[in-house]
Design a protein around this motif. Structure first.
Motif, short mmCIF file in Angstrom:
data_model
loop_
_atom_site.label_atom_id
_atom_site.label_comp_id
_atom_site.label_asym_id
_atom_site.label_seq_id
_atom_site.Cartn_x
_atom_site.Cartn_y
_atom_site.Cartn_z
N ALA A 31 -22.20 5.56 13.26
CA ALA A 31 -23.39 4.72 13.10
C ALA A 31 -24.66 5.54 13.25
O ALA A 31 -25.64 5.34 12.51
CB ALA A 31 -23.36 3.58 14.11
N LEU A 32 -24.69 6.47 14.20
CA LEU A 32 -25.86 7.34 14.36
C LEU A 32 -26.07 8.19 13.11
O LEU A 32 -27.21 8.41 12.68
CB LEU A 32 -25.70 8.23 15.59
N GLN A 33 -24.98 8.66 12.53
CA GLN A 33 -25.09 9.41 11.28
C GLN A 33 -25.60 8.51 10.15
O GLN A 33 -26.42 8.93 9.33
CB GLN A 33 -23.74 10.02 10.91
N GLU A 34 -25.12 7.27 10.12
CA GLU A 34 -25.52 6.33 9.08
C GLU A 34 -27.03 6.11 9.06
O GLU A 34 -27.64 6.01 8.00
CB GLU A 34 -24.79 5.00 9.30
N ILE A 35 -27.64 6.03 10.25
CA ILE A 35 -29.09 5.79 10.31
C ILE A 35 -29.87 7.09 10.51
O ILE A 35 -31.08 7.05 10.73
CB ILE A 35 -29.44 4.79 11.43
N ASP A 36 -29.18 8.23 10.44
CA ASP A 36 -29.81 9.55 10.56
C ASP A 36 -30.56 9.70 11.88
O ASP A 36 -31.71 10.13 11.92
CB ASP A 36 -30.75 9.80 9.38
N ALA A 37 -29.89 9.35 12.97
CA ALA A 37 -30.48 9.46 14.31
C ALA A 37 -29.86 10.64 15.04
O ALA A 37 -28.65 10.66 15.30
CB ALA A 37 -30.25 8.17 15.09
N ARG A 38 -30.67 11.62 15.39
CA ARG A 38 -30.18 12.81 16.09
C ARG A 38 -30.72 12.91 17.51
O ARG A 38 -30.21 13.68 18.30
CB ARG A 38 -30.56 14.07 15.30
N ARG A 39 -31.77 12.15 17.80
CA ARG A 39 -32.36 12.12 19.15
C ARG A 39 -32.39 10.66 19.58
O ARG A 39 -33.05 9.84 18.93
CB ARG A 39 -33.76 12.72 19.15
N ILE A 40 -31.71 10.32 20.66
CA ILE A 40 -31.60 8.92 21.03
C ILE A 40 -31.91 8.69 22.50
O ILE A 40 -31.79 9.58 23.34
CB ILE A 40 -30.19 8.37 20.72
N ALA A 41 -32.31 7.47 22.79
CA ALA A 41 -32.40 6.97 24.17
C ALA A 41 -31.09 6.27 24.49
O ALA A 41 -30.43 5.71 23.61
CB ALA A 41 -33.58 6.02 24.31
N LEU A 42 -30.71 6.30 25.76
CA LEU A 42 -29.39 5.84 26.16
C LEU A 42 -29.50 4.83 27.30
O LEU A 42 -30.20 5.06 28.29
CB LEU A 42 -28.55 7.03 26.61
N VAL A 43 -28.80 3.70 27.14
CA VAL A 43 -28.71 2.67 28.18
C VAL A 43 -27.24 2.44 28.50
O VAL A 43 -26.42 2.26 27.59
CB VAL A 43 -29.36 1.35 27.70
N THR A 44 -26.90 2.45 29.78
CA THR A 44 -25.52 2.16 30.18
C THR A 44 -25.52 1.31 31.45
O THR A 44 -26.47 1.38 32.23
CB THR A 44 -24.69 3.44 30.46
N PRO A 45 -24.44 0.57 31.67
CA PRO A 45 -24.28 -0.14 32.94
C PRO A 45 -23.53 0.70 33.97
O PRO A 45 -23.28 0.26 35.08
CB PRO A 45 -23.44 -1.36 32.55
N TYR A 46 -23.14 1.94 33.58
CA TYR A 46 -22.22 2.74 34.36
C TYR A 46 -22.86 3.40 35.58
O TYR A 46 -24.07 3.36 35.78
CB TYR A 46 -21.65 3.88 33.49
#
Length: 303
Positions: free
Chosen positions: A121-136
């Motif tokens: 999915a990240l490749q599909e939208i051409d996203a190489r730099r992302i913000a990350l949210v987790t409950p972990y």
């Protein structure tokens, strides 16, 4: 009464889902599924371990996956998805590929994992730099960041809750607060991890507010699984699913003011007593409008 003219129920196509034993969001998965597709879910065996790297390893053992896929074969799904983010990133990118191979060998059915779907999915939208949210916890979040780093994805910011149980009870308001905290450093997109974290209704609202694509674990899992059988996931104006919505971020960059002719004297006088406090008022952002009054008193966005 003769109802034979109805012709019976709509012919269904099947997608198999292997979920961890504590997965509680079956209904959320279904919300991305078109009417002519059925989900066939099975769960891994219960183990008395809290959400952790140890649990991620236990629920993703190859023999556990093989047994789950063999059980699903009884209803002949066209594809199988392992719906667990931590379980599919804990072994790194090589471990994720090995999981897919074990599943496909067990059932001879095209298979995927949530973490593999995330990368697609990240490749599909051409996203190489992302913000990350987790409950972990921090250690599990670090493991996800390592997995993404192996795949060439940079993390610009992150936020996590540190939970070890009952993640499905997290309200949308907490997800929104984490997203706002994580989005720093001009990322291309935001990814919300964990298939046990509710996200369906909040994605369009966050995309409108943050002005970027927002992906979630359940969303990418269903998107990839359905795409694998030639179907499209359904959802309310989400960048991953809707090409029109995907054009939104490009339209959201500030544009130079249009050159306009000086207003007529009457028009200038008519607007002299009006001043908008919202710099975006009247601007087409490419996403649905958002505002503080769209959330109800319980912290839930409108459905």
């Amino acid at each position: 009464m003769d109802v034979s003219f109805l012709g019976g129920p709509l012919q269904q196509r099947g997608v198999g889902i292997v979920a961890p034993f504590d997965f509680a969001l079956d209904r959320e998965l279904w919300r991305w599924v078109p009417d002519d597709v059925s989900l066939h879910l099975t769960r891994t065996p219960f183990v008395p371990v809290e959400v952790s790297l140890d649990l991620a390893r236990l629920v993703s053992e190859h023999e556990t996956l093989r047994e789950a896929v063999r059980a699903l074969c009884a209803v002949a799904p066209e594809a199988v998805a392992y719906a667990c983010t931590s379980g599919s990133f804990v072994g790194g990118t090589a471990g994720e590929k090995a999981m897919v191979s074990a599943m496909e060998q067990a059932g001879e059915i095209p298979s995927l994992t949530t973490s593999g779907a995330m990368l697609a999915a990240l490749q599909e939208i051409d996203a190489r730099r992302i913000a990350l949210v987790t409950p972990y916890t921090k250690s599990v979040t670090d493991s996800l960041e390592d997995f993404l780093g192996e795949a060439g994805i940079e993390i610009t910011g992150r936020s996590y809750l540190g939970l070890t149980r009952e993640i499905w009870r997290v309200p949308y308001r907490d997800v929104v607060d984490m997203a706002r905290e994580a989005v720093v450093g001009a990322p291309d997109a935001l990814f919300i991890s964990c298939t046990n974290l509710p996200t369906y209704d909040v994605i369009p609202q966050l995309e409108a507010e943050l002005r970027m694509p927002v992906l979630s674990a359940n969303q990418v899992t269903m998107w990839a699984a359905l795409r694998g059988i030639g179907k499209e996931a359904v959802g309310p104006y989400q960048a991953l699913l809707d090409p029109v919505a995907r054009r939104g971020p490009a339209a959201m960059a500030p544009s130079p003011p249009a050159q306009a002719s000086p207003p007529e004297p009457e028009a200038a006088l008519a607007g002299a007593g009006t001043e908008s406090g919202d710099p975006l008022e009247g601007t087409d952002l490419g996403y649905p409008p958002s505002g503080g009054d769209e959330w109800d008193s319980g912290g839930q966005p409108p459905v």
